[in-house]
Design a protein around this motif. Sequence first.
Motif, PDB file in Angstrom:
ATOM      1  N   ASP A 537       0.941  -1.098  -0.005  1.00  0.00           N
ATOM      2  CA  ASP A 537       0.008  -0.002   0.224  1.00  0.00           C
ATOM      3  C   ASP A 537       0.555   1.408  -0.504  1.00  0.00           C
ATOM      4  O   ASP A 537       2.393   1.843   0.634  1.00  0.00           O
ATOM      5  N   ILE A 538       0.714   2.527  -0.839  1.00  0.00           N
ATOM      6  CA  ILE A 538       1.395   3.453  -0.266  1.00  0.00           C
ATOM      7  C   ILE A 538       0.215   4.301   0.312  1.00  0.00           C
ATOM      8  O   ILE A 538      -1.556   4.817   0.191  1.00  0.00           O
ATOM      9  N   TYR A 545       6.291  10.245   3.487  1.00  0.00           N
ATOM     10  CA  TYR A 545       5.197   9.001   2.646  1.00  0.00           C
ATOM     11  C   TYR A 545       5.886   7.944   2.177  1.00  0.00           C
ATOM     12  O   TYR A 545       7.291   7.726   2.593  1.00  0.00           O
ATOM     13  N   LYS A 547       5.351   4.185   0.994  1.00  0.00           N
ATOM     14  CA  LYS A 547       4.873   2.613   0.843  1.00  0.00           C
ATOM     15  C   LYS A 547       5.408   1.243   1.304  1.00  0.00           C
ATOM     16  O   LYS A 547       7.203   0.680   1.994  1.00  0.00           O
ATOM     17  N   VAL A 586      -3.462   6.456   0.164  1.00  0.00           N
ATOM     18  CA  VAL A 586      -3.635   7.008  -0.881  1.00  0.00           C
ATOM     19  C   VAL A 586      -3.381   5.992  -1.962  1.00  0.00           C
ATOM     20  O   VAL A 586      -3.001   4.624  -2.545  1.00  0.00           O
ATOM     21  N   GLU A 587      -4.096   6.424  -3.251  1.00  0.00           N
ATOM     22  CA  GLU A 587      -4.020   5.143  -4.431  1.00  0.00           C
ATOM     23  C   GLU A 587      -2.623   5.532  -5.381  1.00  0.00           C
ATOM     24  O   GLU A 587      -1.914   3.954  -5.384  1.00  0.00           O
ATOM     25  N   THR A 588      -1.992   6.547  -5.796  1.00  0.00           N
ATOM     26  CA  THR A 588      -0.152   6.901  -6.212  1.00  0.00           C
ATOM     27  C   THR A 588      -0.010   7.546  -5.115  1.00  0.00           C
ATOM     28  O   THR A 588       0.727   8.173  -4.433  1.00  0.00           O
ATOM     29  N   GLU A 589       1.746   7.787  -5.664  1.00  0.00           N
ATOM     30  CA  GLU A 589       2.982   7.372  -4.985  1.00  0.00           C
ATOM     31  C   GLU A 589       2.913   9.003  -5.182  1.00  0.00           C
ATOM     32  O   GLU A 589       3.309   9.433  -4.874  1.00  0.00           O
ATOM     33  N   GLY A 590       2.261   9.764  -6.572  1.00  0.00           N
ATOM     34  CA  GLY A 590       1.773  11.346  -6.765  1.00  0.00           C
ATOM     35  C   GLY A 590       2.142  11.746  -5.920  1.00  0.00           C
ATOM     36  O   GLY A 590       2.055  12.833  -5.260  1.00  0.00           O
ATOM     37  N   GLN A 591       0.680  11.499  -5.745  1.00  0.00           N
ATOM     38  CA  GLN A 591      -0.856  11.605  -4.319  1.00  0.00           C
ATOM     39  C   GLN A 591      -0.165  11.982  -3.415  1.00  0.00           C
ATOM     40  O   GLN A 591       0.001  13.402  -2.411  1.00  0.00           O
ATOM     41  N   ARG A 593       3.516  11.866  -2.358  1.00  0.00           N
ATOM     42  CA  ARG A 593       4.278  12.486  -2.099  1.00  0.00           C
ATOM     43  C   ARG A 593       3.620  14.313  -2.776  1.00  0.00           C
ATOM     44  O   ARG A 593       4.229  14.890  -1.387  1.00  0.00           O
ATOM     45  N   GLU A 594       2.687  14.984  -3.267  1.00  0.00           N
ATOM     46  CA  GLU A 594       2.683  15.849  -3.169  1.00  0.00           C
ATOM     47  C   GLU A 594       1.704  16.275  -2.106  1.00  0.00           C
ATOM     48  O   GLU A 594       2.103  18.179  -1.192  1.00  0.00           O
TER      49      GLU A 594
END
Length: 833
Positions: A537-538, A545, A547, A586-591, A593-594
């Motif tokens: 999970d991320i 943040y 994984k 959350v769903e993605t690693e980009g989210q 990180r942001e």
Amino acid sequence: MSDNDGKKPLGVRGGGSRPGNVKQSFSHGRTKNVVVETKRKRVVVPKPSAAPGAAGAAQKSAGQASSAKRPAGISDAEMERRMKALAAAKARETEDAAKREAEEKAREEERLRRREEAEAKEREQREAEERARAKAEEDQRKKLEAEQAAVQAVTPPPAEPDVAPGPARQAPSKAAPAPRKREDDDKSNRRGKGRGGEDARRSGKLTLNQALSGGEGGRQKSMAAMKRKQERARQKAMGGAQEREKVVRDVQLPEVIVVSELANRMAERVGDVVKALMQNGMMVTQNQSIDADTAELIIEEFGHRVVRVSDADVEDVIAQVEDKAEDLLSRPPVITIMGHVDHGKTSLLDAIRDAKVVAGEAGGITQHIGAYQVTTDSGAVLSFLDTPGHAAFTSMRSRGAQVTDIVVLVVAADDAVMPQTVEAINHAKAAKVPMIVAINKVDLPAADPDKVRADLLRHEVIVEAMSGDVQDVEVSAVTGQGLEELLEAIALQAEILELKANPDRAAEGAVIEAQLDVGRGPVATVLVQKGTLRQGDIFVVGEQYGKVRALINDRGERVKEAGPSVPVEVLGLNGTPEAGDVLNVVETEGQAREIAEYRADAAKEKRAAAGAGTSLEQLLAKAKEDENLKELPIVVKADVQGSAEAIVQAMEKIGNEEVRVRVLHSGVGAITESDIGLAEASGAPVLGFNVRANAPARNSANQKGVEIRYYSVIYDLVDDVKAAASGLLGAEIREKFIGYATIKEVFKVSGVGRVAGCLVTEGVARRSAGVRLLRDDVVIHEGTLKTLKRFKDEVAEVQSGQECGMAFEAYEDVREGDVIEIFEREEITRTLS
């Protein structure tokens, strides 16, 4: 010019000089013989010319004529060579002149060719404009004819023939030659100017006007621009351009936006936006940022709609869903053990889970929050949080109360209610969770459970034995007495609460503790509250943040997932989070990180705002306050985040208005070289709590003379820092009055000055003591005695009721009736309470 140049030739003198020698004379009668070698001149006889007839005669005559004008000493061959060189030079001049003429002719042809090309382009452009104008006039004519036809279809035709359209149709043909006439005039003007004129000189060069207007060598109009121009001309000829409908857009407006980005979101020209800003008094460029209020005015001015957004909207991706009642399943309760230090909290939990946890703790004290799961004999699963009891861990106990369902308050039967017990009660009340009182150590002879119950009444905790609603159980962690009753009480309370959670959703949990492990990196102990946390999970937790790389339960076993109320260690973070942070999947690693970057920036701005002075007066006042304030700088490294935070809070409480402790840096993990460098620059010691310095850090500390101290019990650390801070306090000076004397008469003694004849009325007068001169109960002088005499002898002290003579050091304004106050000063060492 001859070879001699008027100088006397060098010759051979007569006398004693040898033939072939020359005697040279110098100043002061010195002479020198020089050997002279005489060479004969070679005479070259020219060969007879092979050219027959007149040519030979001409050359001969020319040779004779030239020999007549020939300078002396030049032979015929030399003269012939010179004549050939002259002829060759003339031939080269002729060739150069021909070449220059050819180049000039070629340049002239190139200028003519360029001029013709420019004229052709201008002619083509004019013809295109004429065609467009003619087409527009033709369209206008057709439109007029159509309108007239429509009018004629409605009304009967007039009797007289309509001759008006004739001139209108002939007008374009009559007006057409006008541009050709202007073109001929331009050509005649260009031809009228000479080759050396201004136009000829500038004909092959590109000017700024040509480049901007699309002339030769510059930017040419595109086909799209030409079509737009023709369309505008057609619409103008048909009675004006049609207004296009304005496209109104929803413009998302953050708190700060760049001008160019604002123009892109409105689909407007950047220049128009900059112009609008300048008209509003803001001289900005397209790369500068403007605030949201100004941008809102510009958006409304352009006719668009404003949609305000915030940087905090990045957190909207965290799903805040309400769980449905049918999705909720029962979950284990989370029980927090609270109480005063050394009241047996960890020993009680040790007895419950049948593990020797307390044996591995320094001094028998829990230094950070421990999370365990226990399965009772009845099969019920309970999650326990063991919080420290020392006062320094107030915030850690507070976090324990925030994530708990039931609080077990441990009170020693032989010690009753203590300060940290009261604090635990307040935390439990603030968290609004039920409380169970465990009266521990009932097996001791000094145990008095009734006294504990009576003390709890003063803090509004009424147990069931006194007709209250709070369960109380008498237990003993040593003998195991009452443990079953305690577990039954916890299970009963959990049934009353009906604790449920949805395991089939994105996981959410709270960080109980975090640390930096040397081999595993950042590790966080997380208590899952909602959903199920799975490997892979991320997630985002506070300002960090990551994984999930691995999940480890309280027994050190790796698990694939953790459901509600399950404490696990999470590996895979990019940094060490703060204890108490909330973990969200959350769903993605980009989210992730942001969100983490936004939280880090917000925390940084908050810290900067808290540390910055709001005005110059406040800064000056703070500088004045800190002028006489002494600081003890320290660097703190701890094993877990909660311990480091608790130590920092304890350090902030040490000090007063004169001395304070300043924590330069606090972190989690081993002591490194960077910590040693920071400590050396600030002259601070490094305090390690349950951590050690690595080998490079130890070598660096030895070289730089930085002190490293290791601690495993927080009591010792706080006491040592308090003692060090006390050493910065200046010694307190106290005055002790030892006597008073009254001046009866003043004498003047030669060599000494004015001497006061005194009577010691109280105490004793000493030679080494300090004195003050009082006149009408007002201090007019403070100093020391120059002399103290009893009759004619110098004495060390004079007792009360005796007369003596006193003289002040560097002061003689003494009068009869003045009072002398005698005192001594003593230094008292101060300590921080």
